[in-house]
Design a protein around this motif. Structure first.
Motif, PDB file in Angstrom:
ATOM      1  N   ASP A 146      60.889  37.154  58.974  1.00 48.81           N
ATOM      2  CA  ASP A 146      60.320  38.502  58.900  1.00 48.81           C
ATOM      3  C   ASP A 146      59.662  38.839  60.236  1.00 48.81           C
ATOM      4  O   ASP A 146      58.665  38.232  60.613  1.00 48.81           O
ATOM      5  N   ILE A 147      60.251  39.770  60.995  1.00 52.29           N
ATOM      6  CA  ILE A 147      59.684  40.120  62.301  1.00 52.29           C
ATOM      7  C   ILE A 147      59.131  41.545  62.300  1.00 52.29           C
ATOM      8  O   ILE A 147      59.031  42.198  63.341  1.00 52.29           O
ATOM      9  N   SER A 148      58.731  42.011  61.108  1.00 48.68           N
ATOM     10  CA  SER A 148      58.207  43.380  60.982  1.00 48.68           C
ATOM     11  C   SER A 148      57.008  43.608  61.894  1.00 48.68           C
ATOM     12  O   SER A 148      56.868  44.676  62.507  1.00 48.68           O
ATOM     13  N   ALA A 149      56.135  42.585  61.989  1.00 48.94           N
ATOM     14  CA  ALA A 149      54.911  42.766  62.765  1.00 48.94           C
ATOM     15  C   ALA A 149      55.199  42.907  64.256  1.00 48.94           C
ATOM     16  O   ALA A 149      54.451  43.556  64.980  1.00 48.94           O
ATOM     17  N   THR A 150      56.304  42.324  64.702  1.00 45.01           N
ATOM     18  CA  THR A 150      56.656  42.398  66.119  1.00 45.01           C
ATOM     19  C   THR A 150      57.207  43.782  66.484  1.00 45.01           C
ATOM     20  O   THR A 150      57.067  44.240  67.610  1.00 45.01           O
ATOM     21  N   PHE A 151      57.839  44.424  65.516  1.00 41.73           N
ATOM     22  CA  PHE A 151      58.431  45.747  65.762  1.00 41.73           C
ATOM     23  C   PHE A 151      57.941  46.748  64.712  1.00 41.73           C
ATOM     24  O   PHE A 151      58.720  47.232  63.878  1.00 41.73           O
ATOM     25  N   PRO A 152      56.641  47.078  64.769  1.00 39.78           N
ATOM     26  CA  PRO A 152      56.064  47.930  63.721  1.00 39.78           C
ATOM     27  C   PRO A 152      56.637  49.345  63.730  1.00 39.78           C
ATOM     28  O   PRO A 152      56.513  50.071  62.740  1.00 39.78           O
ATOM     29  N   GLU A 153      57.302  49.735  64.823  1.00 46.00           N
ATOM     30  CA  GLU A 153      57.821  51.109  64.887  1.00 46.00           C
ATOM     31  C   GLU A 153      58.923  51.387  63.869  1.00 46.00           C
ATOM     32  O   GLU A 153      59.323  52.525  63.699  1.00 46.00           O
ATOM     33  N   VAL A 206      66.090  47.398  73.550  1.00 50.03           N
ATOM     34  CA  VAL A 206      65.043  48.232  74.122  1.00 50.03           C
ATOM     35  C   VAL A 206      65.728  49.341  74.922  1.00 50.03           C
ATOM     36  O   VAL A 206      66.771  49.120  75.540  1.00 50.03           O
ATOM     37  N   ARG A 207      65.138  50.536  74.888  1.00 49.24           N
ATOM     38  CA  ARG A 207      65.731  51.681  75.597  1.00 49.24           C
ATOM     39  C   ARG A 207      65.869  51.399  77.083  1.00 49.24           C
ATOM     40  O   ARG A 207      64.993  50.808  77.705  1.00 49.24           O
ATOM     41  N   GLY A 208      66.979  51.845  77.638  1.00 49.31           N
ATOM     42  CA  GLY A 208      67.213  51.649  79.061  1.00 49.31           C
ATOM     43  C   GLY A 208      68.539  52.263  79.422  1.00 49.31           C
ATOM     44  O   GLY A 208      69.098  53.033  78.641  1.00 49.31           O
ATOM     45  N   LYS A 230      49.847  49.322  72.196  1.00 42.83           N
ATOM     46  CA  LYS A 230      50.401  50.691  72.268  1.00 42.83           C
ATOM     47  C   LYS A 230      51.174  50.874  73.557  1.00 42.83           C
ATOM     48  O   LYS A 230      52.202  51.541  73.600  1.00 42.83           O
ATOM     49  N   LYS A 231      50.663  50.244  74.608  1.00 44.37           N
ATOM     50  CA  LYS A 231      51.293  50.349  75.914  1.00 44.37           C
ATOM     51  C   LYS A 231      52.717  49.781  75.846  1.00 44.37           C
ATOM     52  O   LYS A 231      53.669  50.386  76.336  1.00 44.37           O
ATOM     53  N   MET A 232      52.798  48.626  75.218  1.00 42.40           N
ATOM     54  CA  MET A 232      54.093  47.971  75.101  1.00 42.40           C
ATOM     55  C   MET A 232      55.068  48.835  74.291  1.00 42.40           C
ATOM     56  O   MET A 232      56.235  48.982  74.642  1.00 42.40           O
ATOM     57  N   LEU A 233      54.551  49.450  73.215  1.00 39.55           N
ATOM     58  CA  LEU A 233      55.389  50.322  72.383  1.00 39.55           C
ATOM     59  C   LEU A 233      55.890  51.512  73.186  1.00 39.55           C
ATOM     60  O   LEU A 233      57.020  51.962  73.009  1.00 39.55           O
ATOM     61  N   PRO A 287      60.208  50.934  74.245  1.00 37.54           N
ATOM     62  CA  PRO A 287      60.511  51.340  72.873  1.00 37.54           C
ATOM     63  C   PRO A 287      61.813  50.698  72.383  1.00 37.54           C
ATOM     64  O   PRO A 287      62.794  50.666  73.111  1.00 37.54           O
ATOM     65  N   ALA A 288      61.778  50.181  71.175  1.00 38.84           N
ATOM     66  CA  ALA A 288      62.962  49.514  70.621  1.00 38.84           C
ATOM     67  C   ALA A 288      63.730  50.469  69.724  1.00 38.84           C
ATOM     68  O   ALA A 288      63.164  51.426  69.194  1.00 38.84           O
TER      69      ALA A 288
END
Lengths: 343, 531
Positions: B248-255, B272-274, B301-304, B308-309
């Motif tokens: 479960d990696i929900s916490a790593t990608f909360p978006e 990740v966007r690019g 938040k900065k990382m998000l 952005p994934a």
């Protein structure tokens, strides 16, 4: 007067006794060699004169060409037998005494005396009981030159009775298969067989061809091995429910295809470490060693209580560290060519 | 614990898969609850005691054994649990009997970092060497005894004569010691009720395409994206994101936790966007960029905002309570395409089908894939249902050929487990200029695969014979040997002095024949970067 012990000169391929102009367990042919025991990493052919126990000389005669090659063919070399406890005089006022090392048949420590200094070189040794050879004796000395094949505290060999019970238990539980025990052809194989007899196993034991002569030699020296048969003479089905003893190299070789559903066992001190057993595809590891384990190595240094300990080969770093912790003077000789895997 | 220790030992010394299955199955049948459930959890890597780590045991041992002797021993044995079990002082064994697994679990769960150093010795004192080995493996997870989670589940299925697919289906919704699972399989009870849980469904996986050519009327082609495979699950409004292994990696990608508008299970590649993979707009960044977001428990938040994934979708398993896995790929694809307009484009796009006239045309297209930093192609059978695992003939991955460079062996480190005491991990480098004009070698990567056992022995011997320096388990060697190293891609990296990081490096060939000054230079490697 020269520096202490300067008459003993360790080289990577052997230890030289300088005033006597001879070597102990040299890795190349020399004029005069003292040999501690018959394993190939200590004994080799081609010396001018070989000085060893009668048993070691017999083993060497079986295994190596002992003559010197020259233009006219092979010259017979001189073999000088020395009994346990016997002292011989070498050149330069050096005396040498052969003392049992408990490693294999005929194995000896060599005590060297010169100018009031006493040096013992152990060759390979163990302190456990072994029905196939004379037991190790503690010899007080100034310099103790020891092996350290199993010189790590993880190596503690269990009682051999425990390992025999394990082997016989697996054999009894699998009457339709055979158990093939990988064991070094000189010493280990005969000890395993003798210990099986001592544990009450009186069935015939089947041998790989490479072991036959050495087993006969042991028997000629009074070691009773019971009924031995050759795998080459046996029908596959006859070996079901029996023990086969083979060289370690034969275990994973095509040779083992002639055995009926063999369970692969290996008798070696390295079997204490799971990874080592897995590397060799061993299903039944038997921790049986003809070398001193960590406790034997360290207790022997305490028993002998030398002023200096020199370490020939093996896991010397850990034994050096142990000496350092006990404030004992020690050095590593970094001998080369000592085969540890075959143990 | 004794029976479990005996099982582990037997597994260690067994190479036959069938024999391993039989050993585990027999143990599961003969052992009472809850011990067998905990054992199964241990074998599948599903137990975790936060207060107990390998380091906890290391520290315990260093209080009892000289640290230098500990390090030398650990280095030789190649396994911390085994070294600790061998070195634990035997004389202190208490008269108390060996604990059951349930008792061990109870003790371990109650431990804190502060209490562990006083409580663990009490457990260790009640066990023999095999028992200590089993306890430490159990407590720290990661058995490394040649038993995969899949093998353990297969053994469970065999043991009670149920299908392994069904076991997989329930597995991720249940917790150790799996009381419901045993009640169902072993005692004939009702199957576990998992309908209302947002659980992971095992992935359908692909085989590498070897020699064969496929008929494109039977197979559809997609790009093989260089991200991580994920499954996004929403059940009763609750959403979870799972990795390939079912973590479960929900916490790593909360978006992703509130962006699915309906209950569904979708399968895709998280990136990740690019602008590297798949074009300037709406494209993805390289794996290198994604890597910065992996493995984090909390995300700033900065990382998000900066990384952005999004998920590039390629399959749909469940849709509004309706299981679509029996449908053909073609039908699922249509359903997915129909679903796309309902999903926010900020978080999802569709993995496009690669159109080709025929197979050789497709091969041509694949050749060009490197320019887009794409890993290769996926080929999916049009009429195949979604089947968990790797069934032959349904899905293929057709990776593009790896990049090859010649590097020089610089350092070697001992392996662990089956390779303990062999120098099997190699660090290699390339020249920072003209080697004949005094250039130096800088490390560019590390590899521990791609050679045979026989080659390993030869390499090990070479390392021992050409050692220049020793740094603990690492040896620096003379620069004498060239490796032809294969890798999937190369990226710029601040972590390494050479400024380069390889992806999936492995030894392709050992060039015993090649002089070291003919190895590649860093400039060549830099020209291959696609960040």
């Amino acid at each position: 007067m020269s520096a202490p012990f300067s008459w003993i000169r360790p080289e990577p391929w052997g230890v030289q006794i300088v005033p006597a102009d001879c070597w102990i367990d040299p890795g190349r042919a020399v004029d005069r060699a003292l040999v501690t025991h018959g394993h190939a990493d200590h004994a080799r052919g081609g010396h001018g004169e070989t000085i060893a126990t009668p048993e070691t000389l017999a083993i060497m005669a079986l295994r190596y060409r002992t003559g010197i090659e020259n233009g006219e063919g092979e010259m017979p070399s001189k073999a000088t037998p020395v009994q346990y406890g016997e002292t011989i005089s070498l050149a330069g006022g050096v005396k040498a005494t052969f003392v049992p090392a408990g490693h294999v048949l005929g194995s000896a420590q060599i005590l060297l005396e010169h100018a009031g200094e006493r040096v013992v070189i152990t060759g390979d040794y163990k302190r456990r009981h072994d029905p196939t050879c004379a037991p190790f004796e503690v010899v007080p000395c100034d310099v103790f030159i020891t092996e350290a094949t199993f010189g790590l505290p993880v190596f503690v060999h269990p009682p051999i009775e425990q390992e025999m019970a394990k082997l016989l238990g697996v054999l009894a539980a699998n009457p339709d298969q055979c158990v093939v025990v990988g064991a070094y052809a000189l010493g280990k194989a005969q000890r395993v067989i003798a210990e099986l007899r001592a544990a009450g196993h009186h069935q015939p034991i089947y041998l790989h061809g490479a072991m036959e002569k050495m087993c006969r030699l042991y028997e000629e020296h009074g070691v009773d091995l019971g009924e031995l048969r050759l795998v080459a003479d046996a029908e596959k089905d006859d070996m079901r429910g029996h023990i086969v003893v083979a060289t370690p190299a034969a275990l994973n070789d095509r040779w083992s295809r002639r055995l009926p559903d063999p369970i692969t066992a290996m008798a070696s001190g390295w079997m204490r470490v799971r990874g080592r057993a897995r590397q060799r595809g061993v299903e039944l590891p038997l921790i049986i060693s003809d070398h001193a384990d960590w406790n034997e190595l360290t207790n022997t240094i305490l028993d002998v209580n030398p002023s200096e300990t020199w370490i020939t080969h093996g896991r010397e770093e850990a034994l050096l560290r142990w000496c350092e912790l006990g404030q004992r003077k020690a050095r590593a000789l970094a001998m080369v060519g000592r085969e540890e895997e075959a143990e | 614990m004794e029976e479990f220790a005996a099982l582990l030992n037997a597994l260690v010394y067994t190479t036959s898969r069938n024999r391993k299955l039989a050993l585990i199955a027999a143990y599961l049948r003969e052992t009472p609850d809850p011990d067998r459930g905990w054992a199964l959890a241990a074998l599948t890597g599903s137990v975790d005691f936060p207060a107990v780590k390998a380091n906890t045991f290391r520290n315990l041992l260093k209080e009892r054994v000289d640290p230098v002797l500990w390090t030398l021993s650990r280095d030789f044995v190649g396994d911390t649990a085994e070294t600790a079990s061998l070195l634990w002082p035997e004389g202190s064994a208490s008269s108390e009997s060996s604990p059951s697994i349930a008792e061990v679990v109870e003790t371990l769960s109650a431990l804190t970092r502060a209490s562990a150093p006083t409580e663990l010795p009490k457990l260790l004192d009640r066990l023999d060497e095999n028992g200590r080995f089993a306890l430490i493996k159990f407590a720290t997870g990661g058995m490394r005894i040649g038993v995969s989670a899949r093998l353990a589940k297969t053994a469970f299925a065999q043991s009670f004569d149920v299908s392994v697919e069904e076991v997989e289906e329930y597995w991720h919704a249940l917790e150790p010691p799996y009381a419901e699972l045993f009640a169902w399989a072993a005692d004939g009870g009702d199957p576990p009720d998992v309908t209302n849980r947002p659980m992971f469904r095992p992935f359908m996986l692909a085989h590498p395409l070897e020699e064969e050519e496929l008929d494109l009327s039977d197979y559809a082609a997609e790009w093989k994206w260089d991200g991580i495979r994920v499954q996004l699950v929403r059940v009763n409004g609750e959403t979870r994101l799972y990795s390939r292994s079912g973590d479960d990696i929900s916490a790593t990608f909360p978006e992703f936790l509130d962006v699915l508008p309906i209950d569904a299970v979708v399968d895709g590649e998280l990136m990740v966007r690019g602008s590297v993979q798949g074009g300037e707009t709406g494209g993805a960044a390289s794996f290198n960029a994604l890597q910065q977001r992996l493995g984090r428990k909390k995300v700033s938040k900065k990382m998000l905002a900066e990384l952005p994934a999004f998920v590039r979708l390629y399959d749909v398993l469940l849709l509004e309570g309706d299981d679509r896995r029996e449908h053909t790929w073609e039908r699922r694809r249509k359903a997915l395409e129909a679903l796309m307009p309902r999903l926010p484009t900020s978080h999802f796009d569709l993995s496009q089908i690669v159109a080709a006239r025929d197979f050789s045309h497709l091969a041509e297209i694949r050749e060009g894939a490197r320019e887009d930093a794409i890993e290769g192609l996926m080929l999916k059978r049009r009429d195949a249902p979604y089947i968990a695992g790797r069934k032959v003939g349904l899905w293929y991955k057709w990776k593009r050929d790896p990049l090859l460079v010649d590097c020089v062996l610089m350092y070697a480190q001992r392996g662990s487990g089956r390779r303990s005491s062999f120098y099997s991990d190699y660090t290699f480098g390339c020249w920072d200029g003209d080697p004949d004009a005094g250039a130096e070698l800088l490390p560019v990567g590390k590899a521990y695969s791609g050679f045979t056992d026989a080659e390993l022995k030869k390499l090990d011997k070479l390392v021992r014979q050409t050692t220049l320096n020793r740094f603990g388990p690492v040896r620096e060697v003379e620069r004498t040997l060239v490796f032809e190293v294969a890798f999937d891609s190369i990226h710029s990296s601040k972590r390494h002095k050479s400024g380069l990081a390889m992806r999936f490096p492995r030894i392709h060939r050992i060039r015993w024949d090649k002089p070291v000054h003919e190895a590649d230079r860093l400039d060549n490697l830099r020209s291959l970067i696609r960040d």
